[in-house]
Scaffold this motif. Structure first.
Motif, PDB file in Angstrom:
ATOM      1  N   LEU A   1       4.068  -3.873  -0.783  1.00 18.73           N
ATOM      2  CA  LEU A   1       3.337  -3.306   0.589  1.00 18.73           C
ATOM      3  C   LEU A   1       2.847  -1.937  -0.012  1.00 18.73           C
ATOM      4  N   VAL A   2       1.444  -1.895   0.274  1.00 18.13           N
ATOM      5  CA  VAL A   2       0.854  -0.621  -0.223  1.00 18.13           C
ATOM      6  C   VAL A   2       0.073  -0.200   1.402  1.00 18.13           C
ATOM      7  N   VAL A   3       0.388   1.047   1.825  1.00 16.51           N
ATOM      8  CA  VAL A   3      -0.003   1.691   3.019  1.00 16.51           C
ATOM      9  C   VAL A   3      -0.849   2.841   2.735  1.00 16.51           C
ATOM     10  N   ARG A   4      -1.829   2.871   3.459  1.00 16.18           N
ATOM     11  CA  ARG A   4      -2.481   4.308   3.365  1.00 16.18           C
ATOM     12  C   ARG A   4      -2.085   5.033   4.918  1.00 16.18           C
ATOM     13  N   VAL A   5      -1.561   6.283   4.504  1.00 12.61           N
ATOM     14  CA  VAL A   5      -1.335   7.154   5.834  1.00 12.61           C
ATOM     15  C   VAL A   5      -2.407   8.137   5.697  1.00 12.61           C
ATOM     16  N   ASP A   6      -3.105   8.402   6.842  1.00 14.27           N
ATOM     17  CA  ASP A   6      -4.146   9.634   6.706  1.00 14.27           C
ATOM     18  C   ASP A   6      -4.662   9.718   5.584  1.00 14.27           C
ATOM     19  N   GLY A   7      -5.200   8.553   4.955  1.00 13.48           N
ATOM     20  CA  GLY A   7      -6.057   8.602   3.799  1.00 13.48           C
ATOM     21  C   GLY A   7      -5.158   8.682   2.497  1.00 13.48           C
TER      22      GLY A   7
END
Length: 167
Positions: A23-29
């Motif tokens: 899982l790869v997430v982007r949080v606030d960029g």
């Protein structure tokens, strides 16, 4: 897929970049790789975020979940974009494209009154049609794209103005 989470009272934009192989997430960029390390002691979960192993515990409450990790406890909940915009946030006067695509149909025109949640237009992105609704009660000030026209992610497609007193 993107959504907003409220963590400790602050709103954060979360985007799922990929699900495999991890899982790869982007949080606030900023991007993070999240790996499930399994269950730890006392029913806690263990995850690795960018290689750093963290034990966390979570439970449900009326508004979302409570998460405890790294010695801190925080309330976390999904932010309903309709409620966020109805509180007078920066997006309250417009409808933005959640993804790049094109306009399929327009249900409301400039000058039309709309109620929160009412269908304004339908868009299409990668053969998926999405209904865009009014974030609050108001008057359509302008529809900035015609049927068939393309747009980019986060582009303003419709502008709203406040209802006048007595409407």
């Amino acid at each position: 897929m993107s959504f907003k989470l409220s963590l400790g009272g602050a709103s954060h934009l979360v985007e799922i970049v990929s699900r495999r192989p991890h899982l790869v997430v982007r949080v606030d960029g900023r991007e993070y790789t999240v790996e499930d390390e399994g269950s730890g002691e006392d029913g806690r979960d263990v995850v690795a975020i960018d290689g750093e192993v963290l034990a966390l515990a979570r439970s449900h409450n009326a508004k979302g979940q409570v998460i405890r990790f790294d010695g801190h406890t925080s309330d976390i909940a999904l932010v309903d974009p309709r409620s966020e915009s109805s509180e007078g946030g920066s997006g309250s006067g417009s409808i933005r494209a959640p993804m790049p695509g094109s306009v399929v149909s327009i249900d409301k025109r400039a000058g039309d009154a709309v109620k929160r949640g009412e269908l304004v237009l339908t868009i299409e992105s990668m053969k998926l049609q999405t209904a865009l609704t009014a974030p609050r009660d108001g008057i359509i000030a302008a529809v900035l794209r015609a049927e068939g026209e393309k747009f980019e992610k986060d582009e303003v497609i419709v502008r709203l103005e406040q209802l006048e007193e007595g409407h």
